[in-house]
Design an enzyme around this catalytic site. Structure first.
Site, PDB file in Angstrom:
ATOM      1  N   LYS A 179      19.913  32.685  33.332  1.00 31.93           N
ATOM      2  CA  LYS A 179      18.981  32.336  32.051  1.00 31.93           C
ATOM      3  C   LYS A 179      18.715  30.834  32.133  1.00 31.93           C
ATOM      4  O   LYS A 179      17.637  30.444  31.711  1.00 31.93           O
ATOM      5  CB  LYS A 179      19.801  32.727  30.717  1.00 31.93           C
ATOM      6  CG  LYS A 179      20.699  31.874  30.239  1.00 31.93           C
ATOM      7  CD  LYS A 179      21.179  32.049  28.768  1.00 31.93           C
ATOM      8  CE  LYS A 179      22.125  31.068  28.050  1.00 31.93           C
ATOM      9  NZ  LYS A 179      23.485  31.516  28.623  1.00 31.93           N
ATOM     10  N   HIS A 204      33.550  31.832  26.606  1.00 32.36           N
ATOM     11  CA  HIS A 204      32.619  30.745  26.933  1.00 32.36           C
ATOM     12  C   HIS A 204      32.887  29.899  25.902  1.00 32.36           C
ATOM     13  O   HIS A 204      32.676  30.009  24.624  1.00 32.36           O
ATOM     14  CB  HIS A 204      30.883  31.467  26.926  1.00 32.36           C
ATOM     15  CG  HIS A 204      30.124  30.439  27.404  1.00 32.36           C
ATOM     16  ND1 HIS A 204      30.038  29.191  27.106  1.00 32.36           N
ATOM     17  CD2 HIS A 204      29.266  30.651  28.266  1.00 32.36           C
ATOM     18  CE1 HIS A 204      29.103  28.721  27.481  1.00 32.36           C
ATOM     19  NE2 HIS A 204      28.573  29.351  28.358  1.00 32.36           N
ATOM     20  N   GLY A 215      29.471  26.514  30.382  1.00 30.00           N
ATOM     21  CA  GLY A 215      29.920  25.372  29.588  1.00 30.00           C
ATOM     22  C   GLY A 215      30.041  23.979  30.495  1.00 30.00           C
ATOM     23  O   GLY A 215      30.477  22.915  29.566  1.00 30.00           O
ATOM     24  N   GLU A 265      31.015  31.406  35.136  1.00 31.45           N
ATOM     25  CA  GLU A 265      29.755  31.762  34.747  1.00 31.45           C
ATOM     26  C   GLU A 265      29.136  30.368  34.660  1.00 31.45           C
ATOM     27  O   GLU A 265      28.228  30.484  33.533  1.00 31.45           O
ATOM     28  CB  GLU A 265      29.502  32.602  33.618  1.00 31.45           C
ATOM     29  CG  GLU A 265      30.196  33.771  33.713  1.00 31.45           C
ATOM     30  CD  GLU A 265      30.280  34.537  32.092  1.00 31.45           C
ATOM     31  OE1 GLU A 265      29.622  33.975  31.311  1.00 31.45           O
ATOM     32  OE2 GLU A 265      31.035  35.659  32.221  1.00 31.45           O
ATOM     33  N   ASP A 288      17.829  21.605  24.094  1.00 32.06           N
ATOM     34  CA  ASP A 288      19.219  21.288  24.871  1.00 32.06           C
ATOM     35  C   ASP A 288      19.705  20.091  24.355  1.00 32.06           C
ATOM     36  O   ASP A 288      20.544  19.290  25.043  1.00 32.06           O
ATOM     37  CB  ASP A 288      19.108  21.351  26.527  1.00 32.06           C
ATOM     38  CG  ASP A 288      20.088  21.475  27.039  1.00 32.06           C
ATOM     39  OD1 ASP A 288      21.244  22.052  26.742  1.00 32.06           O
ATOM     40  OD2 ASP A 288      20.240  21.275  28.509  1.00 32.06           O
ATOM     41  N   TYR A 298      17.807  24.933  31.864  1.00 32.16           N
ATOM     42  CA  TYR A 298      17.043  25.087  30.671  1.00 32.16           C
ATOM     43  C   TYR A 298      15.667  24.304  30.254  1.00 32.16           C
ATOM     44  O   TYR A 298      15.481  23.994  29.138  1.00 32.16           O
ATOM     45  CB  TYR A 298      17.873  24.770  29.459  1.00 32.16           C
ATOM     46  CG  TYR A 298      19.250  25.742  29.411  1.00 32.16           C
ATOM     47  CD1 TYR A 298      19.243  26.997  29.310  1.00 32.16           C
ATOM     48  CD2 TYR A 298      20.219  25.087  29.980  1.00 32.16           C
ATOM     49  CE1 TYR A 298      20.415  27.787  29.648  1.00 32.16           C
ATOM     50  CE2 TYR A 298      21.657  25.871  30.133  1.00 32.16           C
ATOM     51  CZ  TYR A 298      21.720  27.043  29.956  1.00 32.16           C
ATOM     52  OH  TYR A 298      22.772  27.766  30.016  1.00 32.16           O
TER      53      TYR A 298
HETATM   54  C1  PLP Z   1      24.496  30.741  28.732  1.00 30.09           C
HETATM   55  C2  PLP Z   1      25.767  31.248  29.343  1.00 30.09           C
HETATM   56  C3  PLP Z   1      26.317  30.711  30.486  1.00 30.09           C
HETATM   57  C4  PLP Z   1      25.864  29.297  31.169  1.00 30.09           C
HETATM   58  O1  PLP Z   1      26.237  28.212  30.202  1.00 30.09           O
HETATM   59  P1  PLP Z   1      25.993  26.902  30.962  1.00 30.09           P
HETATM   60  O2  PLP Z   1      26.359  25.973  30.034  1.00 30.09           O
HETATM   61  O3  PLP Z   1      24.719  26.660  31.474  1.00 30.09           O
HETATM   62  O4  PLP Z   1      26.940  26.676  31.917  1.00 30.09           O
HETATM   63  C5  PLP Z   1      27.471  31.418  30.913  1.00 30.09           C
HETATM   64  N1  PLP Z   1      27.876  32.421  30.345  1.00 30.09           N
HETATM   65  C6  PLP Z   1      27.354  33.044  29.271  1.00 30.09           C
HETATM   66  C7  PLP Z   1      27.883  34.327  28.696  1.00 30.09           C
HETATM   67  C8  PLP Z   1      26.226  32.251  28.858  1.00 30.09           C
HETATM   68  O5  PLP Z   1      25.555  32.923  27.646  1.00 30.09           O
END
Ligand code: PLP
Length: 462
Positions: free
Chosen positions: A67, A199, A239, A282, A343, A407
């Site tokens: 995303k 997350h 994150g 992730e 953001d 983003y």
């Molecule tokens: C958006 C999202 C991420 C990525 O987050 P970042 O802050 O860009 O690293 C990872 N896992 C899930 C489930 C998300 O919704």
């Protein structure tokens, strides 16, 4: 040199992104009629650099969060480097399969990391052999049992999200208190729950939040064992921010990584790890934010003497910090600069060309506080209330915004008939640029499932 051998993809410039940016600006400046001609320049070598830093500090397989930036070169390069993909919808799964090839085995590189999925998407993911998905509620378990019963499931845990400007805890995550009931239910449905995910929220700036989440994960592993599940996967989510830390040589990423590694060692000590224990993650923004630059041009100006607002309400104007020298640029917050609002980013543009000349440097005395406005008619479309730019920028001069890889393109709208510009791609300069080129080329011939071993070779070489 433009390389067009990757047929399904746009041309790739083998060289530095700065050179490509200047060439594109020169091309777009030939006509004296301005179009809607903003554009992004991708420097793919910066993704390689971020990935190498990731593997150095957090040697865990990343499942890149699509995303954040679903550009096909970004996906292909990350696949060639051995990353998997975090997808949240059919459309994202399709974007990834488009690159990996829609053959058996590709789905094993995809983690369906949305705890609340459309049933149709779950069925599609089963048909395309997506192997892993997350859940955090009982209805989702019923859905998985019905549409994808053999999926490997990760239980998404609720964590303390107060360290993030984008808390997610009020939307997703199971508290430890309900973990036993959820796992009993999963067992009753004969589902294969293999671990936990969490997350902490995007751009988390409190490393201890990760420590707390890893402690909760350990608790969940223990609860699972009591119910008859042998968990093996710890998914530490996304994150990860990479901002510099004031008064320190390191970035917040390096601090967070240290805390994460320590917490994993403390709560999952090596001798007690279950067989097959694996940590995955992730990350989204971490891998891509520095790789895109957005080039825009000035389409109109309002000088302080013409600025009715500033004259009539100068006290307000000053109080709100909006500089009375106003530049209107070819895209704004409804387009490719959407991350400014969504953001919470502030921007630091620089001048690419002034009066058709490149490579200019300016003394401080030549700079003046300016406000930058987008082209739509909404007064909210303010790109920057106050930024230092050289005095005397004219219509047709170009300014560029660095660090626009996360983003941005994915959030752009067509509001007011204004659209974000296209992306042009450069491998990047030097050794990393060449490595990027060969990794992309090699990947074409490989099946996705071979990518990991090839990535190991590539990383060892660098
Ligand atoms: C958006 C999202 C991420 C990525 O987050 P970042 O802050 O860009 O690293 C990872 N896992 C899930 C489930 C998300 O919704």
């Amino acid at each position: 040199m433009k390389d067009t051998s990757m047929k399904s993809l746009p041309p790739l410039f083998r060289g530095g992104s700065r050179l490509l940016l200047e060439k594109e600006v020169a091309k777009r400046s030939q006509s004296d009629v301005q179009g809607h001609d903003s554009f992004f320049v991708a420097d793919l070598s910066k993704i390689l650099q971020q990935h190498l830093r990731w593997m150095q500090y957090l040697p865990f397989r990343p499942f890149y969060a699509v995303k954040c930036n679903p550009d096909p070169y970004v996906i292909r390069l990350l696949a060639a480097l051995g990353a998997g993909f975090d997808c949240a919808s059919i459309s994202e799964i399709k974007d990834v399969l488009e690159v990996l090839g829609d053959h058996p085995g590709s789905g094993s590189h995809i983690l369906f990391a949305n705890p609340c999925k459309f049933s149709a998407d779950v069925r599609y993911s089963a048909e395309h052999d997506v192997r892993m998905a997350t859940f955090d509620n009982a209805d989702e378990l019923e859905k998985m049992a019905r549409f994808h019963p053999r999926c490997q499931l990760l239980l998404r845990l609720l964590t303390d999200d107060t360290g993030s400007p984008f808390p997610l805890g009020h939307k997703y995550g199971a508290s430890l208190a309900i973990v036993p009931a959820l796992l009993e239910k999963a067992r009753g449905l004969q589902l294969n729950v293999v671990g936990v995910s969490f997350h902490v929220g995007s751009s988390c700036y409190k490393p201890d939040v990760f420590r707390d989440a890893i402690w909760r994960s350990k608790e969940a592993f223990a609860i699972a064992q009591g119910i008859g599940y042998q968990f093996t996967i710890l998914d530490i989510g996304g994150g990860f921010d990479d901002s510099p830390v004031r008064g320190s040589e390191t970035s917040i990423f390096e601090q967070v990584a240290g805390v994460v590694r320590q917490a994993i060692d403390d709560y999952f000590p090596v001798p007690n790890r279950p067989p097959g224990f694996e940590v995955i993650a992730e990350p989204g923004r971490f891998h891509v934010f520095p790789s895109f630059t957005y080039a825009t041009n000035i389409i109109a100006r309002r000088l302080p003497s013409e600025s009715g607002y500033a004259q009539q309400y100068s006290s307000n104007g000053e109080a709100s910090g909006t500089a009375p020298l106003m530049y209107y640029i070819s895209d704004g917050i409804y387009g490719g600069l959407a991350n400014i609002v969504a953001d919470h980013r502030s921007v630091h543009p620089y001048v690419v060309s002034l009066g058709g000349k490149f490579n200019l440097t300016f003394n401080r005395s030549e700079l003046e506080p300016s406000s930058l406005w987008g082209p739509t008619c909404d007064s909210v479309d303010l790109v920057s209330p106050r930024t230092l730019l050289p005095r005397g920028l004219q219509i047709g001069d170009w300014i560029a915004f660095p660090d626009m890889g996360a983003y941005t393109t994915c959030l752009a709208t067509k509001f007011n008939g204004c659209e974000a510009g296209p992306v042009v791609h450069a491998t990047g300069d030097g050794e990393h640029g060449e490595e990027v080129y060969f990794a992309l080329m090699r990947f074409k011939k490989d099946r996705a499932s071979d990518a990991l071993s090839k990535a190991g070779v590539l990383l060892a070489k660098l």
